[in-house]
Design a protein around this motif. Structure first.
Motif, PDB file in Angstrom:
ATOM      1  N   GLU A   2      33.938   6.414  -1.761  1.00 29.13           N
ATOM      2  CA  GLU A   2      33.494   5.386  -0.647  1.00 29.13           C
ATOM      3  C   GLU A   2      33.201   6.688   0.646  1.00 29.13           C
ATOM      4  OE1 GLU A   2      36.172   2.190   0.559  1.00 29.13           O
ATOM      5  OE2 GLU A   2      35.537   0.995  -0.796  1.00 29.13           O
ATOM      6  N   ASP A   3      32.574   7.834   0.092  1.00 29.55           N
ATOM      7  CA  ASP A   3      32.216   8.672   1.085  1.00 29.55           C
ATOM      8  C   ASP A   3      30.503   9.136   0.782  1.00 29.55           C
ATOM      9  OD1 ASP A   3      34.777   9.333   1.923  1.00 29.55           O
ATOM     10  OD2 ASP A   3      34.659  11.363   1.947  1.00 29.55           O
ATOM     11  N   LEU A   4      30.113   9.105   1.960  1.00 28.52           N
ATOM     12  CA  LEU A   4      28.499   9.609   1.932  1.00 28.52           C
ATOM     13  C   LEU A   4      28.847  11.116   2.180  1.00 28.52           C
ATOM     14  CD1 LEU A   4      25.364   9.116   1.617  1.00 28.52           C
ATOM     15  CD2 LEU A   4      25.838   8.576   3.991  1.00 28.52           C
ATOM     16  N   VAL A   5      28.131  12.132   1.396  1.00 30.66           N
ATOM     17  CA  VAL A   5      28.346  13.547   1.619  1.00 30.66           C
ATOM     18  C   VAL A   5      26.820  14.137   1.801  1.00 30.66           C
ATOM     19  CG1 VAL A   5      29.328  15.460   0.951  1.00 30.66           C
ATOM     20  CG2 VAL A   5      30.497  13.438   0.177  1.00 30.66           C
ATOM     21  N   LEU A   6      26.633  14.652   3.107  1.00 30.85           N
ATOM     22  CA  LEU A   6      25.470  15.371   3.470  1.00 30.85           C
ATOM     23  C   LEU A   6      25.590  16.693   3.232  1.00 30.85           C
ATOM     24  CD1 LEU A   6      25.207  13.218   6.910  1.00 30.85           C
ATOM     25  CD2 LEU A   6      24.780  12.590   4.515  1.00 30.85           C
ATOM     26  N   GLN A   7      24.287  17.438   2.939  1.00 26.55           N
ATOM     27  CA  GLN A   7      24.202  18.798   2.788  1.00 26.55           C
ATOM     28  C   GLN A   7      23.675  19.165   4.113  1.00 26.55           C
ATOM     29  OE1 GLN A   7      25.197  21.157   0.593  1.00 26.55           O
ATOM     30  NE2 GLN A   7      24.424  22.432   2.159  1.00 26.55           N
ATOM     31  N   ALA A   8      24.496  19.986   5.128  1.00 27.62           N
ATOM     32  CA  ALA A   8      23.965  20.600   6.086  1.00 27.62           C
ATOM     33  C   ALA A   8      22.720  21.379   5.939  1.00 27.62           C
ATOM     34  CB  ALA A   8      25.093  21.445   6.994  1.00 27.62           C
ATOM     35  N   PRO A   9      21.788  21.360   6.996  1.00 26.21           N
ATOM     36  CA  PRO A   9      20.595  22.270   6.542  1.00 26.21           C
ATOM     37  C   PRO A   9      20.836  23.679   6.823  1.00 26.21           C
ATOM     38  CG  PRO A   9      20.625  21.248   8.998  1.00 26.21           C
ATOM     39  CD  PRO A   9      21.603  20.572   8.258  1.00 26.21           C
ATOM     40  N   ARG A  10      21.945  24.186   7.266  1.00 23.69           N
ATOM     41  CA  ARG A  10      22.622  25.526   7.390  1.00 23.69           C
ATOM     42  C   ARG A  10      23.950  25.261   7.806  1.00 23.69           C
ATOM     43  NH1 ARG A  10      23.337  27.075  12.644  1.00 23.69           N
ATOM     44  NH2 ARG A  10      22.519  25.692  14.488  1.00 23.69           N
ATOM     45  N   ARG A  11      24.825  26.418   7.514  1.00 25.32           N
ATOM     46  CA  ARG A  11      26.140  26.399   7.887  1.00 25.32           C
ATOM     47  C   ARG A  11      26.248  26.148   9.402  1.00 25.32           C
ATOM     48  NH1 ARG A  11      31.017  27.349   5.712  1.00 25.32           N
ATOM     49  NH2 ARG A  11      32.701  28.469   6.881  1.00 25.32           N
ATOM     50  N   LEU A  12      27.012  25.247   9.769  1.00 28.72           N
ATOM     51  CA  LEU A  12      27.260  24.852  11.049  1.00 28.72           C
ATOM     52  C   LEU A  12      28.389  25.320  11.753  1.00 28.72           C
ATOM     53  CD1 LEU A  12      26.222  21.163  10.939  1.00 28.72           C
ATOM     54  CD2 LEU A  12      24.757  23.081  11.675  1.00 28.72           C
ATOM     55  N   PRO A  13      28.424  26.188  12.695  1.00 26.16           N
ATOM     56  CA  PRO A  13      29.675  27.046  13.262  1.00 26.16           C
ATOM     57  C   PRO A  13      30.481  25.771  14.049  1.00 26.16           C
ATOM     58  CG  PRO A  13      28.068  27.526  14.435  1.00 26.16           C
ATOM     59  CD  PRO A  13      27.366  26.815  13.435  1.00 26.16           C
ATOM     60  N   ALA A  14      31.866  25.935  14.166  1.00 28.44           N
ATOM     61  CA  ALA A  14      32.516  25.014  15.024  1.00 28.44           C
ATOM     62  C   ALA A  14      31.999  25.194  16.459  1.00 28.44           C
ATOM     63  CB  ALA A  14      34.046  25.447  15.039  1.00 28.44           C
ATOM     64  N   GLY A  15      32.060  23.796  17.288  1.00 30.15           N
ATOM     65  CA  GLY A  15      31.637  23.696  18.520  1.00 30.15           C
ATOM     66  C   GLY A  15      30.103  23.388  18.818  1.00 30.15           C
ATOM     67  N   VAL A  16      29.617  23.092  17.880  1.00 29.05           N
ATOM     68  CA  VAL A  16      28.114  22.927  18.153  1.00 29.05           C
ATOM     69  C   VAL A  16      27.789  21.442  17.942  1.00 29.05           C
ATOM     70  CG1 VAL A  16      27.345  25.261  17.264  1.00 29.05           C
ATOM     71  CG2 VAL A  16      27.369  23.293  15.696  1.00 29.05           C
ATOM     72  N   PRO A  17      26.739  21.103  18.685  1.00 25.83           N
ATOM     73  CA  PRO A  17      26.193  19.515  18.438  1.00 25.83           C
ATOM     74  C   PRO A  17      25.780  19.125  17.097  1.00 25.83           C
ATOM     75  CG  PRO A  17      25.002  20.427  20.471  1.00 25.83           C
ATOM     76  CD  PRO A  17      25.791  21.697  19.719  1.00 25.83           C
ATOM     77  N   LEU A  18      26.348  17.934  16.731  1.00 24.76           N
ATOM     78  CA  LEU A  18      25.876  17.479  15.487  1.00 24.76           C
ATOM     79  C   LEU A  18      24.953  15.924  15.796  1.00 24.76           C
ATOM     80  CD1 LEU A  18      26.113  17.756  12.309  1.00 24.76           C
ATOM     81  CD2 LEU A  18      28.443  16.800  12.582  1.00 24.76           C
ATOM     82  N   ASN A  19      23.858  15.621  15.391  1.00 20.17           N
ATOM     83  CA  ASN A  19      23.356  14.646  15.340  1.00 20.17           C
ATOM     84  C   ASN A  19      22.915  14.178  13.915  1.00 20.17           C
ATOM     85  OD1 ASN A  19      22.862  14.319  18.319  1.00 20.17           O
ATOM     86  ND2 ASN A  19      22.273  16.444  18.145  1.00 20.17           N
ATOM     87  N   ILE A  20      23.243  13.049  13.743  1.00 26.85           N
ATOM     88  CA  ILE A  20      22.922  12.610  12.353  1.00 26.85           C
ATOM     89  C   ILE A  20      22.364  11.023  12.350  1.00 26.85           C
ATOM     90  CG2 ILE A  20      24.006  11.877  10.331  1.00 26.85           C
ATOM     91  CD1 ILE A  20      26.641  13.442  10.986  1.00 26.85           C
ATOM     92  N   THR A  21      21.301  10.942  11.666  1.00 25.26           N
ATOM     93  CA  THR A  21      20.702   9.816  11.305  1.00 25.26           C
ATOM     94  C   THR A  21      20.655   9.383  10.010  1.00 25.26           C
ATOM     95  OG1 THR A  21      19.075  10.105  13.374  1.00 25.26           O
ATOM     96  CG2 THR A  21      18.588   8.499  11.882  1.00 25.26           C
ATOM     97  N   VAL A  22      21.320   8.038   9.771  1.00 24.15           N
ATOM     98  CA  VAL A  22      21.140   7.692   8.454  1.00 24.15           C
ATOM     99  C   VAL A  22      20.489   6.345   8.269  1.00 24.15           C
ATOM    100  CG1 VAL A  22      22.768   6.731   6.571  1.00 24.15           C
ATOM    101  CG2 VAL A  22      23.606   8.453   8.158  1.00 24.15           C
ATOM    102  N   ARG A  23      19.498   6.212   7.371  1.00 20.13           N
ATOM    103  CA  ARG A  23      18.614   5.049   7.447  1.00 20.13           C
ATOM    104  C   ARG A  23      19.208   4.398   6.134  1.00 20.13           C
ATOM    105  NH1 ARG A  23      14.658   5.599  11.028  1.00 20.13           N
ATOM    106  NH2 ARG A  23      14.448   7.739  11.539  1.00 20.13           N
TER     107      ARG A  23
END
Length: 481
Positions: A108-129
């Motif tokens: 029951e998990d949807l797993v996304l590959q980040a476009p690059r390694r994201l450090p801690a403390g940065v904005p994360l904007n996700i759109t799922v259609r």
């Protein structure tokens, strides 16, 4: 499917290299935040700030809805992958920070590959259609079919059967709902209405919450509904949503809500949200649910002639009390559920006593008689047992209701009514719009009582046997069968 970037997949196809295949990213795996009762629920590495969820309902409650879920979050740890809780829908595409990404699913998990390694403390904007499928809903929650549409019943772990997200009450967020439906239907959702736009044969309704909300408390209703408006204490907007054909029949119950709000405010302080009301679903629900700002009830609850008036009123108080206990102050883990249900049952019992129902002491004495059996069947209030192998967990056992209200009764007996009342008011004020733990409650109780209550709470919250009741040495609990 394996999580492969598009460039890497192209390279693999071009070279057909076994070594490159071996070096590909591993298959998706479900994660969780370590909740003792739901180990794969919730996701580490980010904090959701807001959801913006658009549903398109095509007129049939057996047809999947088209949906777009936008999540605004912030990373709390470095991330190469982002796990979302999601089941019962088809994902058509995902973007992370404006870039299309690959995705896969496991359990029951949807797993996304980040476009690059994201450090801690940065904005994360996700759109799922995706689609949101009402088929398959039943005892495991999610969408509930009604005679004229749909409603939501997401507690405890079913919001991710409706939309992707971080489906654990420890990660509360603001919500915007945009529901498109045929003109003949009415759509409502948690929060206040923002906009209503007609286009072609459809209408889009937009609602937004003014306070953060746990995913399990989200509510969207679509149907042939009437919306009745009235005013509560301090000018609070109260709106009830009912099947249009039953509006007059249900009005004698609905008009009670402003007085119910006043009754609760006298005991615990001002109502914590921007609106309140009752959602009556034309569905054979066997339960009521404290969805935030709009509590869900089945129609038969109000039309069953066998239910006395005091009983119906007291259950309405139960769901209303949850707006303070469980909704505004949410459990940090599902083991803290007794704080929700114990308090709601406590105020239900107190209201019943004042309005023709059984005396509180009588109800608590009956609960005391059964308490050892309840603990044997499901564990003590603050340490409920997990599921048997291969069985779905049911948290909502008697020990969570009157068994946990009994803890509050014992506490009031122990520290006195004045200190207990101060504790209740302070609890909902200090932890408003946040989450809290059992340890937070016991620590606050000790502070207000002016003495260490650790031993008291250890027995009442974690003991296999029910401790002696303060002030009632003659009470006894029947031995479990």
């Amino acid at each position: 499917m394996p999580l492969l970037t598009r460039r890497l997949r192209a390279a693999l196809l071009a070279t057909a290299s076994a070594t490159l295949v071996a070096a590909a990213l591993p298959a998706p795996e479900p994660l969780g935040i370590g909740d003792r009762l739901f180990p794969e629920l919730g996701n580490p590495g980010y904090d959701v700030l807001a959801y913006d969820i658009a549903f398109t309902y095509h007129g049939s409650n057996t047809e999947p809805l088209d949906a777009v879920t936008k999540i605004r979050a912030r990373t709390t740890a470095p991330l190469d992958r982002i796990n979302l809780d999601f089941a019962r829908g088809t994902v058509q595409g995902v973007e992370v920070n404006g870039q299309s990404v690959d995705f896969g699913s496991k359990r029951e998990d949807l797993v996304l590959q980040a476009p690059r390694r994201l450090p801690a403390g940065v904005p994360l904007n996700i759109t799922v259609r995706h689609t949101s499928d009402p088929n398959g809903s039943g005892d495991d929650g999610g969408w509930v079919r009604t005679a004229d549409g749909l409603a939501m019943a997401n507690q405890a772990d079913a919001a991710h059967r409706v939309f992707p997200g971080n489906d654990h009450p420890s990660d509360k967020a603001y919500f915007t709902f945009r529901i498109t439906a045929p003109h003949r239907l009415t759509a409502v959702a948690a929060g206040l209405p923002v906009e209503k736009t007609r286009h072609g044969s459809s209408t889009t309704w937009t609602y937004r919450t003014e306070h953060p909300m746990a995913t399990e408390l989200a509510q969207v209703s679509i149907g042939s509904s009437a919306v009745a408006h009235r005013t509560g204490p301090h000018g609070l907007p109260v709106r009830d949503v009912v099947p249009a054909a039953d509006r007059k029949k249900l009005e004698p119950w609905l008009k009670k809500t402003p007085a119910h709000l006043e009754w609760m405010e006298q005991r615990v302080g001002r109502y914590p949200f921007e609106t309140y009301g009752v959602l009556v679903a034309d569905s054979p629900l066997g339960f009521a649910l404290e969805t935030q700002t709009l509590s869900l009830f089945g129609k038969s609850f109000f039309t069953e002639p066998a239910y006395p008036e005091w009983y119906v009123d007291s259950v309405m108080i139960h769901e209303l009390a949850h707006q303070w206990f469980g909704n505004s102050v949410s459990p940090a883990s599902w083991s803290d559920l007794w704080l929700n249900e114990g308090h709601a049952s406590w105020y239900e019992a107190r209201y019943a006593e004042e309005n023709g129902g059984p005396a509180l002491e009588r109800r608590m004495r009956e609960a005391y008689k059964l308490s050892d059996g309840w603990r044997a069947d499901g564990g003590p209030p603050a340490h409920p047992e997990g599921p048997a192998p291969g069985q779905k967990l049911s948290l909502f056992r008697p020990v969570m209701y009157d068994g946990s209200a009994l803890v509050l009764y014992a506490l009031r007996q122990e520290i006195g009514e004045g200190a207990f009342d101060r504790l209740e008011r302070t609890w909902v004020r200090v932890h408003r719009d946040s989450t809290a733990t059992t340890a937070d409650f016991t620590r606050l109780a000790s502070g207000i009582a002016g003495r260490d209550l650790t031993a008291f709470f250890d027995g009442w919250l974690y003991g296999k046997k029910t401790p002696p009741m303060p002030g009632h040495p003659d009470w006894s609990s029947a031995k479990p069968a």
